[in-house]
Write an enzyme that holds these catalytic residues in place. Structure first.
Site, mmCIF file in Angstrom:
data_model
loop_
_atom_site.group_PDB
_atom_site.id
_atom_site.type_symbol
_atom_site.label_atom_id
_atom_site.label_comp_id
_atom_site.label_asym_id
_atom_site.label_seq_id
_atom_site.Cartn_x
_atom_site.Cartn_y
_atom_site.Cartn_z
ATOM 1 N N ASP A 1 -7.667 -10.136 0.929
ATOM 2 C CA ASP A 1 -8.322 -9.303 1.957
ATOM 3 C C ASP A 1 -9.740 -9.786 2.255
ATOM 4 O O ASP A 1 -10.388 -9.298 3.172
ATOM 5 C CB ASP A 1 -8.333 -7.829 1.535
ATOM 6 C CG ASP A 1 -7.022 -7.131 1.893
ATOM 7 O OD1 ASP A 1 -6.230 -7.698 2.658
ATOM 8 O OD2 ASP A 1 -6.787 -6.015 1.397
ATOM 9 N N THR B 1 0.815 -1.200 0.000
ATOM 10 C CA THR B 1 0.000 0.000 0.000
ATOM 11 C C THR B 1 0.864 1.273 0.000
ATOM 12 O O THR B 1 2.009 1.250 0.401
ATOM 13 C CB THR B 1 -0.940 -0.033 1.228
ATOM 14 O OG1 THR B 1 -1.608 -1.275 1.233
ATOM 15 C CG2 THR B 1 -1.912 1.104 1.261
ATOM 16 N N THR C 1 -3.497 0.662 -3.366
ATOM 17 C CA THR C 1 -2.698 -0.519 -3.063
ATOM 18 C C THR C 1 -2.844 -1.596 -4.111
ATOM 19 O O THR C 1 -3.832 -1.624 -4.858
ATOM 20 C CB THR C 1 -3.134 -1.087 -1.688
ATOM 21 O OG1 THR C 1 -2.285 -2.157 -1.327
ATOM 22 C CG2 THR C 1 -4.573 -1.591 -1.693
ATOM 23 N N ASN D 1 -2.063 -4.544 -2.517
ATOM 24 C CA ASN D 1 -1.947 -5.419 -1.351
ATOM 25 C C ASN D 1 -0.482 -5.694 -1.059
ATOM 26 O O ASN D 1 0.243 -4.788 -0.690
ATOM 27 C CB ASN D 1 -2.781 -6.701 -1.510
ATOM 28 C CG ASN D 1 -3.070 -7.350 -0.158
ATOM 29 O OD1 ASN D 1 -3.060 -6.668 0.864
ATOM 30 N ND2 ASN D 1 -3.311 -8.631 -0.138
ATOM 31 N N SER E 1 -8.044 -2.023 5.294
ATOM 32 C CA SER E 1 -7.639 -1.276 6.497
ATOM 33 C C SER E 1 -7.188 0.143 6.138
ATOM 34 O O SER E 1 -6.736 0.884 7.020
ATOM 35 C CB SER E 1 -6.475 -1.986 7.186
ATOM 36 O OG SER E 1 -6.866 -3.248 7.626
#
Ligand code: GLY
Length: 581
Positions: free
Chosen positions: A432, A390, A408, A410, A462
């Site tokens: 995710d 990210t 992102t 990831n 997140s």
């Protein structure tokens, strides 16, 4: 600067700070982050991103009359070229915007699960997670349908200045991809470190690993296929990615390699404009990202629990303060595991979770003398009457528009797959989702039923792009971070450091952090981040401090000082550059 001389410099700073700071803090040692950045201030505008070339491209757009949204798009495209570990057009993210008239909005361009995705697609016949190719973390099936260009297109059409053409946002980065840019040492080392991820995929191996003859610091990384892709997008717009030749190339490579993304998946991708979450912490409005990010909810829950404690009277490095922060994080993350997911596919009780009443019940179980084991913490129950990886960048323009953008692919370098002939490095965002119920994902997060895979659904995130206002409602600072779930705790701690401990943004971002995410039941702390006494007392209270400390995320932000100057801050834990004018 060499690391040894940086350390010597930091030690010098620490001695000076100890001499001039009047209060009697335990004095956290500064984290031994390998970077020292200036925190430049500028009268008009500022861009803070993780690469100098990207920040410069953004500032050039602002100087030509573009607004913060135009600049944020140009920075995002540039990072896809110069920061391939996380910058992307093969991933997705969130763009949070606040306008000078007080309105704010959030563009959700998170990836979506392909139409052929299924709940158990990452489990083998024994119900165990598939490893390697075919898993949720590496290879063709790991990717969600990318949203970055669709999100940028929506932001440009709705909120761009109208003074800058789309093609002028893409061209500078396309030229960098064509002619190449000099690799930093960190990047040269990172390619070697991540060779296992990229080597199996021919285009990744050729472009990023130079077929095993790794590029060295100072050598040029050229990306001709990515330049050709950007050239098509420059001429035909973002829809080229979703409906044009690029879409065909993505779908063909996916089909040839057992991937799931089809032309129909790309054609049907849509970003969503969402109403930001707005919380209040000690009189400051906190504007942040709603679901499908868990970031805003978990941060506001943590802050709400902490609000009843007089943190301002505590030394920020003391065990008392850390105990309360860790205990609050733990409880908020326990709720994340149960309640968080895509609001378009599951019922997420956001307003209850971020309410002050709920925080009061959660807070009541915090024992100030000892840590509550995670096994004794369950998610809260809503009563019927109850009401790394990210990258983040921030832009503030001359009119005071603030953009806080986190996006992102990831994991670093995403799924490792570069789509044949396009230069596009794809995400592994499918990880995710709850891919194997009850088992930890890449970030050791346990996730719940609301986050199971469904076609078209967005995986839980997140990412926590955030904008904080002064008590009289003016933009004060914007911040976000990289680092999976640690993003949430890093942003939360930056907010606490600013509001409770009266640090400036430079100090608030660099100050040592800790992280607890409920499970595993352990506290991540930073190299030399906690003074010995704090460590001893936290252990005595029952906290499990991990044996080998490591950094807790890396943040980037811009503060608007009282005289209106924009101050750009890059975390000393990572690379980047803030540039203003
Ligand atoms: N891919 C990390 C996150 O969105 O939280």
């Amino acid at each position: 600067m060499r690391i040894t001389s940086i350390r010597a410099f930091c030690a010098g700073l620490l001695v000076i700070a100890t001499l001039v700071v009047p209060h009697s803090f335990i004095r956290a040692q500064l984290p031994a982050g390998p970077y020292i950045h200036e925190a430049p201030s500028a009268k008009n505008a500022m861009v803070a991103s993780q690469h100098e070339i990207a920040s410069q491209i953004g500032v050039d757009v602002l100087r030509r009359g573009g607004n913060a949204i135009d600049a944020a798009i140009a920075v995002g495209i540039a990072l896809a070229v110069v920061y391939p570990e996380a910058g992307n057009i093969g991933g997705g993210g969130f763009m949070l915007i606040r306008f000078p008239d007080g309105r704010s909005t959030a563009i959700d361009y998170r990836e979506r699960a392909p139409k052929a995705a299924t709940e158990r697609m990452f489990l083998n016949d024994n119900g165990d997670p598939i490893r390697g190719e075919g898993s949720s973390t590496v290879g063709y099936r790991a990717s969600g349908v990318p949203g970055t260009l669709a999100g940028f297109d929506m932001a440009f059409r709705k909120y761009g200045s109208g003074k800058i053409k789309w093609r002028d946002l893409i061209r500078p980065s396309r030229e960098v991809a064509q002619r190449g840019f000099k690799l930093s040492k960190r990047f040269a080392d990172l390619f070697v470190e991540y060779k296992g991820r990229m080597e199996p995929y021919a285009d990744s191996d050729r472009i990023f690993l130079n077929r095993g003859r790794y590029l060295k610091e100072g050598e040029l990384l050229r990306q001709p296929e990515l330049a050709a892709t950007l050239s098509r997008i420059e001429r035909a717009g973002a829809s080229e990615f979703y409906k044009g030749r690029t879409a065909k190339l993505i779908a063909a490579d996916m089909k040839a390699n057992n991937g799931l993304i089809t032309e129909a998946d790309l054609r049907d991708y849509l970003p969503v404009e969402r109403t930001p979450l707005v919380g209040d912490y000690r009189g400051h409005k906190i504007i942040t990202m709603p679901p499908p990010s868990s970031g805003g909810v978990v941060m506001l829950q943590t802050l709400n629990m902490l609000e009843a404690f007089d943190l301002a009277s505590m030394d920020p490095a003391s065990p008392e303060r850390w105990h309360l922060v860790i205990e609050s994080m733990k409880r908020a993350f326990a709720d994340r595991a149960e309640y968080a997911g895509d609001p378009d596919h599951a019922d997420i009780p956001t307003s209850w979770l971020i309410s002050k009443d709920y925080a009061a019940t959660r807070r009541a179980s915090i024992d100030t003398a000892k840590a509550t084991p995670s096994s004794a913490i369950k998610f809260g129950r809503q009563t019927p009457d109850g009401s790394m990886d990210t990258t983040h960048y921030t832009v503030v323009d001359k009119d005071g528009i603030v953009v806080s953008n986190t996006y992102t692919i990831n994991d670093l370098f995403g799924s490792g797959v570069t789509i044949k002939g396009t230069g596009i490095l794809m995400n592994d965002e499918m990880d995710d989702f709850t891919t194997a119920p009850g088992r930890p994902n890449l970030f050791e997060l346990i996730q719940g039923e609301r986050n199971i895979i469904k076609p078209g659904k967005r995986p839980l995130s997140s990412m926590t792009p955030t904008i904080v206002l002064t008590k009289d409602g003016k933009p004060w600072f914007a911040v976000g971070a990289r680092g999976g779930p640690r993003i949430i705790t890093a942003v939360t701690q930056t907010v606490i450091n600013m509001i409770d401990h009266k640090m400036d943004l430079r100090e608030a971002i660099d100050f040592p952090r800790a992280h607890h995410q409920w499970l595993p039941d352990s506290v991540r702390w930073e190299p030399v981040g906690l003074p010995d006494r704090t460590r001893r007392e936290l252990t005595a209270k029952g906290h499990n401090l991990i044996a080998n400390p490591g950094y807790v995320a890396s943040a980037t932000g811009i503060m608007i000082s009282k005289d209106g100057r924009r101050v750009g801050v890059i975390d000393r834990r990572s690379d980047g550059k803030a540039i203003g004018y």
